[in-house]
Each structure stands twice: as structure tokens, then as C-alpha cells.
Scaffold this active site. Structure first.
Site, PDB file in Angstrom:
ATOM      1  N   HIS A 236      -1.891   1.391   7.372  1.00  0.00           N
ATOM      2  CA  HIS A 236      -2.328   1.313   5.974  1.00  0.00           C
ATOM      3  C   HIS A 236      -2.249   2.689   5.335  1.00  0.00           C
ATOM      4  CE1 HIS A 236      -4.301  -0.433   2.548  1.00  0.00           C
ATOM      5  NE2 HIS A 236      -5.285   0.433   2.597  1.00  0.00           N
TER       6      HIS A 236
ATOM      7  N   CYS B 215       0.829  -1.210   0.000  1.00  0.00           N
ATOM      8  CA  CYS B 215       0.000   0.000   0.000  1.00  0.00           C
ATOM      9  C   CYS B 215       0.862   1.258   0.000  1.00  0.00           C
ATOM     10  CB  CYS B 215      -0.958  -0.004   1.186  1.00  0.00           C
ATOM     11  SG  CYS B 215      -0.156  -0.091   2.809  1.00  0.00           S
TER      12      CYS B 215
END
Length: 777
Positions: A731, A312
Site C-alpha cells: 500500500h 493507491c
């Protein structure tokens, strides 16, 4: 089926174990075995070429003359639900394989004959086809390699010396030696002490007594007791390396302290398991405040990137980078053939063009029915996205962090990307889009006593600004909250004068210097890294401090350096040759956090030699400096004849990369003749006044990076947001302003890996962004 004379060629042999087989997607675009036309895998070099309208398989034949290819098409199997699935016991759980999910059809084509249905039993074809279909694919091979780099032994585990065990029974105690905690216990393999771990890891309780013991006694290796299994696996940590390691003799070292593997059961999660679990908890919401799921959007410039397990950070950065005009113009050439390369998967130019096409073209931005949950039919179908596996493994190759499957810092990756792109374009002589991000920062030093001054100009590609932490009162037991700050306040802090402790070479005063940094020029594209960290038990911990950024253009004119005062008196040249003595306490803190002492001294010198946290922030911003591990040299410039006594072959090698001979000589002299380090040195010393300037075709305004004209107004165009307590866990997503069909202005779009949605509630996201991308308007 037709016979083919090429099927008996002597060079038609199965792939060896070390050869890469590209049988998933095309090496030059993201067309894959899942497309209607399938993928043509060259049976000579095992390159994957698409067979659809772009037909890169045919292009491969035209360029290299390899006639035979194996066409592979994959289609999902139809799921039969005539009867309920059998009950699965816990011990019978098995991973679902590709054979369970897909039907695969193959055929052999010959471009030379030409024939699209060659008899697969001819000549050497059976063995080669089997080799191709059973070989580990390139992406799988690279993933395994990345995981294998995760945990390795170190000198401290390999050379571990254990003290005499006079009280083996002490290891049976069930709590920390310094507190009452009975979980997250770490056994020192050198002396047998039990200490609780750091509370930051995965949320477990801990008072860092294991770390305190290691620091106080200079003991390196410890094992987490609750993670030990009968098979001999366990969490082993080296405090001197500040990394999780492997102990090849763990069973023997544990037995020394009366702990035996037989019958041992794991009672606590490993650090890897806790990190994965922690990351899963930090999912960005894909719903509106009233509970409606955000609607996926599709089309050009709206393609997501599939998460490859830990990617990510890469996806969010690349979405932001390809929202920048310079990178788009440089790498997106839909009407051109791909670059000529014998190994396109190993060519950075090819892979950046492939990624640009995948993100920008819209070819792959379409609903994927399989993305909707089979349980919840109301779930909206998102796109499949494109998997940037070839790019990820290529850009990370040889890097001790980005070559692994560990979670990474998006800002560090951006710095690494810029360096790789610049090096690639320097070698090829092509325009470098990183130039759009470059600018000059002028540092002014003035002695507090004699008021003599010194100016220094550095070229940069970003700025890293401190975010002030002002905690507000909160209820007991709740998470701390902080006052909002504006991005302007952060920039004010960045450009505000500060006092640094240096001895003046002009008057000998030790009163210190006033140091101030201002923009000498401004870039076309400005990246701002917002540092929201503080040290908790010497571990960098991220703070949730809201930073307010307006959508309206921001004027940077006040941050530009003006003309120098002609009445100022300059400091003498030898000013920076004064010996530097680092602050002992701050240096010890930084070294205890795992930073090499050479880097710590540089950071303290650059930040005033007082604050360990400021030095830590400087280290995070300069991880990719080419000379970060070089000893602190206050004289900076190499002297003597070393610059002229360099190997002519090395000078010629650097010349092939576009580096002029005088510059190559100085670079080699500064790096002990190491060519790779010399290349990095050139990039990190672009403004050395004794060197010729770099090629002007890489500069948009002569030989000076950036623009000095006014007004200097910038508009926020993209942000990289992060949720999590550390940059190495959590994230990342990207938000960019995009032109959408039928809509005015530039609305915000969220890229959450492969999920792409229009996003209206951006204020909260902008407050917690980690990277801000501004464009000059």
C-alpha cells in the site's frame, strides 16, 4: 410537466452499447449525482454536467447546442432498525446493490425552451431515459475492460505441446519432486513434473523448484494444483512470459496427466486472492502510539482520493505532484472556464484541471457521516474524497500495466505521467510543468591506462539512488534488520566514481574506465527514488532499510560538476562504437527474471557489465525510456540519407505537435518512420547537439534544463511511502508539508487514499519512503 418540441428530435436515440454514459460525476469537476442539484446527463451525447453553482451542464449546452438533459439526484435510503436483520445463510449471500442503498430521482430539463420539468413521456424520451439509466456507466465499463486485460492467453499456452504420458499415476503424488513440500505445488503441463512455487507469492512456502525445472528444461506453462476448480478455473503461469496467463484448453491439458475437473475442489488460495489479502495486511496505521485515532482535517488543499481498487499508487503520486507549485499554477484555474473539448472525459488537459480543482479547492473536503462505522460510533468521520476514475482510465489507456487493475509501482507511474504531460503540452504549445523537474547530469569517462576522457550530458527528470544494505545481527527466526543510512550517503554513492569494463579506443587498453556522474544543472523540483531491493530467488524483494532525511534544507552544491580541466585529452569519436559483449551469467539471471534480452543488454552496458542487481535497478529506473526496446546502438546517431527521405505527411503531423522539421526527420529516421515512436524519441533525445533546441517557452532558463547557480539547497516537501515486500503489492500513502490554518510553519499531512490527517510522527515514515520530492529553496 411541460411538453417540449425537442423531445421528438431525430437524433434523440438511446445510447449504444459502445457509447460511454457519464451519469456519476461531472466530466469537468467532481460534482456528482449525490449533490443537492444533481447531475445533468446530456441526452444527445451523454456527457455528464453538474447542475449546481458551476453549472457545467449549461456550459455544455452553450458550447454544443444539445438542448435536453436528464437530471439525476441520488440520496441515501434511511435504514430502518425496528427489528433485527434476518439470519443470512452462507449460500444466500448477495452483493448489496445501489438500489438497496439509494433513492434516485430523475427529471428532464430543456436548456433551449427553457424548461426544468419536461414531460418524461413525450416523444422519444422514455426510450432514451431508460437507455441512460440502464447503460453501463463509463467508470464501470472501463473497470471491466481493465479486469479483462488481467489474464489472457499467450503463445505458449495456445501452442502447448505435451509429452507422452507414460506414468499418469505420478501426478497423484502429493509433494514436490525435489523436496518434501506438499503445498504450493505447480504441475508442468508439458512434462507432468511437480515443483513447489516461489515463496514470495502471498507468503506460501516454496523453494522455487517449479521455476528451476522450467528454466532447466525450457518448459513454459504450469498450473497450481490447489487452485483448480470444477468449473475449470485455475492459476496458470507462463515462466517464459513471467506472467499469469489463461489456458483455453486447460481441461484437456489436465486430463492428459490424469487430472479431471469433475468433482475437483479448490484447496488453496489463488495468487490474486493472496495478493489482495497481502495488501490488506499492509494498512498504514491511522492511530498514534498511545492508541488515539488520528484526527481528520478538512479544507483547501486537503482533499483525499478514493481508492478505485488498486489506485493507491496513483493517489499518492498525484497528491505529491499537486503539492508542487509548477503543477498547481499550470492546472488549477478556479476562475476560468474548462478547456473547450467535445469529449472532456477523453481530454488530458481537462482531466488534469479537474483533478487539480478536486484536490486543491477544498470544495469536496468535508466530513462524510457515512464513513463512520455503524458498529463503532466512536470512529471519526473522514471525508468521502473524490474518485479520479476518468483520469485513471485516461492516463492508463493503451499502457500494458496502467490500463489494468493490477497493483503498480508508484515510480513507474510517475515516469509515465511525466511523459504523458510533456507530450500533451508539446502538442498544445502550453507550458510544461515537467520542465521544473528537468536537469542535466554530466557523465565523465576516463581511461584507466591513457587517462583520456569523454564527457556526455543527459537530461533527466529524477535520480534513482541505491540504498546500501548493511544487515545487523538479529535473533534467530526474526525478520532481518539493517543499519540506518542517510540520504547524503545515498547521493555520495550516486556520484562516486566506479569502474566499467570497456576497451579504450584511444590506446586499446582493456583495463577499463573510471565513470562518474555529477549534476551539471539542478532542477527546481527534485525527485529521488530510493532503491531498497535485492534479488531473492531472482525475485526483486524490498528491504526495510531506514533512510534518514532531515527537515532542514540539504545542500547539493558538492554534487555539481565543475569546470573541465583544459589539459585533459579527449577520447576519439569512435569510442563507443566498440562491440559490447554482455556478461553471460548476469544476462541469464536478468532474462530468467522476465526482462527482454534487449533491455538486459542495455542495463548491463549502463551499469558496468558485472552486477545483475545493479542492472535490475537500472531497468526499474528506465522502464519508460522511449527507446528501451531498441537494440543497443553504441554509435547512437543514425547516419545516411534516411533523415531526409521521410514521408512529408508524417513530418507535417509531427510539426503540428510543435516538432521542427529537421528534428522530425531525424526522429522518423531513428524509428523506422513510426510517428508514435518518433514522438517518444524526441522526448528521449532533448540534448542531441545536431538538432535545433526545443521551444524556449517550455524552458525556464534558456535552452538548458535546470539551474547552475549556487547555492543549490533543497527542502523535503513530499514523500511517497510504501509498505509491503514488493512494489507490486502492499500500500502507498503520501505525506506532504501543508500550510494549515492557525499553525506556523509547514506541518506534515498524510494522504491515505480518501483519509487525510495531520501527521506528527514523520521520522519513521521518512525512513521508509520510496519517493522523495525536494523543492529548491
Amino acid at each position: 410537466m411541460a411538453s417540449c418540441v425537442h423531445s421528438s428530435a431525430a437524433d434523440l436515440i438511446p445510447p449504444g452499447s459502445s457509447q460511454a454514459v457519464y451519469r456519476e460525476d461531472c466530466t469537468q469537476c467532481f460534482d456528482s449525482i449525490d449533490d443537492d442539484a444533481g447531475l445533468n446527463v446530456c441526452l444527445q451525447c451523454f456527457n455528464g454536467g453538474c447542475a449546481g453553482d458551476r453549472n457545467h451542464g449549461l456550459l455544455h449546452y452553450k458550447r454544443f447546442g444539445h438542448p435536453l438533459a436528464l437530471n439525476i439526484k441520488r440520496t441515501p435510503k434511511k435504514v430502518q432498525r425496528d427489528e433485527p436483520p434476518p439470519k443470512i445463510s452462507k449460500l444466500a449471500i448477495a452483493a448489496e446493490t445501489d438500489e438497496d442503498r439509494y433513492d434516485v430521482a430523475t427529471s428532464v430539463v430543456c436548456y433551449a425552451c427553457p424548461e426544468d420539468s419536461v414531460n418524461k413521456t413525450d416523444g422519444n424520451l422514455p426510450a432514451v431515459i431508460e437507455g441512460v439509466m440502464t447503460a453501463m456507466t463509463h467508470s464501470k465499463k472501463e473497470e471491466v475492460k481493465a479486469w479483462e486485460q488481467e489474464f489472457v492467453p499467450c503463445e505458449h499456452t495456445l501452442c502447448l505441446v505435451q509429452q507422452d504420458n507414460l506414468k499418469a499415476s505420478s501426478t497423484d503424488s502429493n509433494h514436490c519432486s525435489d523436496c518434501d513440500l506438499g503445498e504450493n505445488l505447480w504441475l508442468c503441463l508439458e512434462c507432468g513434473n511437480k515443483g513447489c512455487g516461489r515463496s514470495q507469492f502471498g507468503g506460501s512456502q516454496g523453494n522455487s523448484h517449479g521455476l528451476t525445472h522450467a528454466d532447466a528444461n525450457s518448459h513454459a506453462v504450469a498450473v497450481k494444483l490447489g487452485s483448480i476448480t470444477a468449473e475449470g478455473s485455475a492459476d496458470v503461469y507462463c515462466y517464459k512470459c513471467n506472467e499469469e496467463r489463461v489456458d483455453p484448453e486447460l481441461a484437456t491439458h489436465l486430463a492428459h496427466w490424469g487430472i479431471y475437473l469433475a468433482g475437483r475442489e479448490k484447496t488453496e488460495k489463488s495468487m490474486m486472492e493472496m495478493q489482495v489479502e497481502h495488501n490488506l495486511k499492509w494498512e498504514f496505521s491511522m492511530k498514534t502510539e498511545d492508541g488515539r485515532e488520528l484526527t481528520p482535517i478538512f479544507g483547501p488543499d486537503l482533499t483525499g482520493l478514493t481508492n478505485l481498487g488498486n489506485s493507491c499508487y496513483l493517489s499518492s503520486v498525484m497528491q505529491s505532484i499537486f503539492s508542487v507549485t509548477g503543477f498547481r499554477n499550470r492546472y488549477h484555474h478556479p476562475s476560468e472556464e474548462p478547456p473547450l473539448s467535445e469529449k472532456p472525459a477523453r481530454d488530458l488537459e481537462t482531466q488534469l484541471r479537474k483533478l487539480a480543482d478536486g484536490i486543491i479547492s477544498g470544495r469536496y473536503s468535508r466530513p462524510d457521516p457515512r464513513s463512520a462505522s455503524s458498529v463503532d460510533a466512536s470512529e471519526l468521520a473522514h471525508q468521502k474524497g473524490v474518485a479520479p476514475a476518468m483520469f485513471k482510465y485516461l492516463i492508463g489507456e493503451g499502457h500494458e500495466e496502467f490500463a489494468t487493475m493490477r497493483q503498480q509501482d508508484a515510480f513507474e507511474f510517475l515516469l509515465h505521467l511525466f511523459k504523458s504531460v510533456s507530450r500533451s503540452n508539446r502538442a498544445s504549445g502550453l507550458y510544461d510543468p515537467v520542465q521544473d523537474f528537468r536537469f542535466q547530469v554530466e557523465q565523465r569517462l576516463q581511461c584507466m591506462s591513457c587517462e583520456k576522457v569523454r564527457y556526455r550530458v543527459d537530461e533527466q527528470e529524477n535520480i534513482s539512488v541505491a540504498v546500501p544494505a548493511r544487515q545487523v545481527e538479529a535473533s534467530e527466526g526474526t525478520e532481518p534488520k539493517y543499519e540506518s543510512v542517510t540520504i547524503t550517503e545515498c547521493l555520495d554513492i550516486f556520484t562516486t566514481p566506479e569502474i566499467v569494463e570497456l576497451t579504450c579506443p584511444g590506446c586499446g587498453s582493456k583495463d577499463g574506465f573510471s565513470k562518474r556522474s555529477l549534476f551539471k544543472t539542478m532542477p527546481h523540483e527534485l525527485v529521488v527514488n530510493a532503491r531498497r531491493f535485492k534479488l531473492v530467488n531472482w525475485v526483486p524483494t524490498k528491504l526495510d532499510i531506514p533512510v534518514l532525511v532531515d527537515d532542514e534544507p540539504l545542500d547539493f552544491s558538492t554534487y555539481l560538476a565543475g569546470e573541465h580541466d583544459p589539459n585533459e585529452v579527449e577520447l576519439p569519436e569512435e569510442e563507443e562504437s566498440t562491440a559490447f559483449v554482455p556478461n553471460g551469467g548476469a544476462l541469464d539471471q536478468l532474462v530468467a527474471m522476465g526482462f527482454p534480452s534487449v533491455r538486459c543488454e542495455k542495463a548491463l552496458h549502463a551499469t558496468g557489465n558485472e552486477d545483475a542487481e545493479a542492472a535490475m535497478n537500472w531497468l526499474f529506473a528506465h522502464m519508460e525510456d522511449a527507446d528501451i526496446d531498441e537494440p543497443l546502438d553504441l554509435k547512437q546517431k543514425p547516419t545516411g540519407s534516411g533523415a531526409t527521405d521521410q514521408d512529408p505527411a508524417k513530418i507535417a503531423q509531427l510539426g503540428d505537435m510543435g516538432i521542427e522539421a529537421p528534428r522530425a526527420q531525424r526522429a522518423l529516421a531513428a524509428t523506422d518512420g513510426d510517428v508514435n515512436r518518433a514522438v517518444d524519441w524526441v522526448f528521449s533525445h532533448p540534448d542531441d547537439e545536431e538538432l535545433p533546441t526545443a521551444d524556449d517557452h517550455n524552458t525556464q532558463s534558456g535552452s538548458t534544463a535546470g539551474l547552475a547557480d549556487l547555492p543549490a539547497r533543497y527542502e523535503l516537501r513530499s514523500i511517497v511511502c510504501h509498505k509491503g515486500t514488493s512494489v507490486h503489492a502492499g500500500h502507498y500513502v503520501a505525506l506532504s508539508r501543508k500550510q494549515l490554518p492557525g499553525q506556523n510553519g509547514l506541518p506534515w499531512v498524510m494522504f491515505n487514499d480518501e483519509k487525510v490527517v495531520k501527521f506528527e510522527d514523520t521520522e519513521e515514515m521518512k525512513k521508509t519512503a520510496y519517493l522523495y520530492f525536494f523543492t529548491r529553496v
